[in-house]
Design a protein around this motif. Structure first.
Motif, mmCIF file in Angstrom:
data_model
loop_
_atom_site.group_PDB
_atom_site.id
_atom_site.type_symbol
_atom_site.label_atom_id
_atom_site.label_comp_id
_atom_site.label_asym_id
_atom_site.label_seq_id
_atom_site.Cartn_x
_atom_site.Cartn_y
_atom_site.Cartn_z
ATOM 1 N N PHE A 158 2.792 -2.375 -13.005
ATOM 2 C CA PHE A 158 3.005 -2.341 -11.558
ATOM 3 C C PHE A 158 1.895 -1.576 -10.843
ATOM 4 O O PHE A 158 1.469 -1.953 -9.755
ATOM 5 C CB PHE A 158 4.373 -1.756 -11.219
ATOM 6 C CG PHE A 158 5.495 -2.702 -11.508
ATOM 7 C CD1 PHE A 158 5.531 -3.960 -10.927
ATOM 8 C CD2 PHE A 158 6.510 -2.347 -12.361
ATOM 9 C CE1 PHE A 158 6.558 -4.845 -11.189
ATOM 10 C CE2 PHE A 158 7.548 -3.221 -12.633
ATOM 11 C CZ PHE A 158 7.570 -4.468 -12.051
ATOM 12 N N PHE A 159 1.411 -0.492 -11.447
ATOM 13 C CA PHE A 159 0.309 0.261 -10.847
ATOM 14 C C PHE A 159 -0.935 -0.620 -10.742
ATOM 15 O O PHE A 159 -1.606 -0.642 -9.710
ATOM 16 C CB PHE A 159 0.008 1.512 -11.678
ATOM 17 C CG PHE A 159 -1.146 2.315 -11.163
ATOM 18 C CD1 PHE A 159 -0.979 3.172 -10.092
ATOM 19 C CD2 PHE A 159 -2.397 2.214 -11.743
ATOM 20 C CE1 PHE A 159 -2.040 3.913 -9.610
ATOM 21 C CE2 PHE A 159 -3.459 2.949 -11.265
ATOM 22 C CZ PHE A 159 -3.282 3.804 -10.195
ATOM 23 N N THR B 185 -2.200 -1.439 -6.880
ATOM 24 C CA THR B 185 -3.290 -0.594 -6.407
ATOM 25 C C THR B 185 -4.373 -1.315 -5.610
ATOM 26 O O THR B 185 -4.848 -0.766 -4.616
ATOM 27 C CB THR B 185 -3.913 0.156 -7.599
ATOM 28 O OG1 THR B 185 -2.897 0.949 -8.205
ATOM 29 C CG2 THR B 185 -5.055 1.043 -7.168
ATOM 30 N N PRO B 186 -4.823 -2.500 -5.953
ATOM 31 C CA PRO B 186 -5.941 -3.107 -5.218
ATOM 32 C C PRO B 186 -5.706 -3.274 -3.715
ATOM 33 O O PRO B 186 -6.630 -3.071 -2.929
ATOM 34 C CB PRO B 186 -6.131 -4.471 -5.890
ATOM 35 C CG PRO B 186 -5.612 -4.286 -7.260
ATOM 36 C CD PRO B 186 -4.464 -3.325 -7.122
ATOM 37 N N LEU B 187 -4.512 -3.616 -3.279
ATOM 38 C CA LEU B 187 -4.269 -3.833 -1.851
ATOM 39 C C LEU B 187 -4.434 -2.552 -1.030
ATOM 40 O O LEU B 187 -5.188 -2.549 -0.052
ATOM 41 C CB LEU B 187 -2.896 -4.453 -1.628
ATOM 42 C CG LEU B 187 -2.548 -4.766 -0.171
ATOM 43 C CD1 LEU B 187 -3.522 -5.783 0.395
ATOM 44 C CD2 LEU B 187 -1.123 -5.272 -0.071
ATOM 45 N N PRO B 188 -3.785 -1.431 -1.381
ATOM 46 C CA PRO B 188 -4.016 -0.217 -0.598
ATOM 47 C C PRO B 188 -5.461 0.266 -0.651
ATOM 48 O O PRO B 188 -5.989 0.770 0.348
ATOM 49 C CB PRO B 188 -3.082 0.815 -1.220
ATOM 50 C CG PRO B 188 -2.073 0.059 -1.964
ATOM 51 C CD PRO B 188 -2.704 -1.238 -2.341
ATOM 52 N N VAL B 189 -6.117 0.118 -1.792
ATOM 53 C CA VAL B 189 -7.517 0.538 -1.886
ATOM 54 C C VAL B 189 -8.380 -0.327 -0.967
ATOM 55 O O VAL B 189 -9.263 0.176 -0.265
ATOM 56 C CB VAL B 189 -8.002 0.476 -3.349
ATOM 57 C CG1 VAL B 189 -9.500 0.638 -3.448
ATOM 58 C CG2 VAL B 189 -7.293 1.531 -4.181
#
Length: 115
Positions: A37-38, A42-46
């Motif tokens: 899940f991490f 992670t790619p979208l918020p980054v």
């Protein structure tokens, strides 16, 4: 006379609920799912952070509300518009409680230096 029958093999404990030979345990499953899940999330918020869309007004709104409380006024935020009352949404008691410390801390903070 002695008994010549072979002794039975030692009994194995029955597997507990959810345990099967060759299956990962609950800790391994939890760590694996967390990693999956991490990695997927992670790619979208980054990406959003890298674009800097500029829609994060909360810190400025709360700072202006605490400043208004510290000076004895109703909380007003100029970020939302001239004279915008912050109490129009809902009351936040923590900024009201922090206001005296904010007022005292502003005059002695590291950014205010005597010339």
């Amino acid at each position: 006379m002695t008994d010549t029958r072979p002794s039975p093999p030692p009994s194995r404990p029955a597997p507990q609920t959810g345990e099967r030979p060759g299956c990962p345990g609950p800790t391994t499953m939890a760590v694996g799912l967390t990693g999956i899940f991490f990695t997927l999330h992670t790619p979208l918020p980054v990406h959003r952070h890298a674009r800097m869309p500029g829609a994060a007004y909360d810190l400025g709104l709360f700072e202006q509300a605490v400043r208004s409380y510290a000076h004895g006024h109703l909380p007003v935020s100029e970020l939302k518009g001239p004279g915008h009352q912050v109490l129009g949404g809902h009351f936040h008691p923590i900024p009201a409680v922090l206001a005296p410390a904010y007022r005292h801390g502003k005059s002695t903070g590291p950014t205010s230096r005597a010339a």
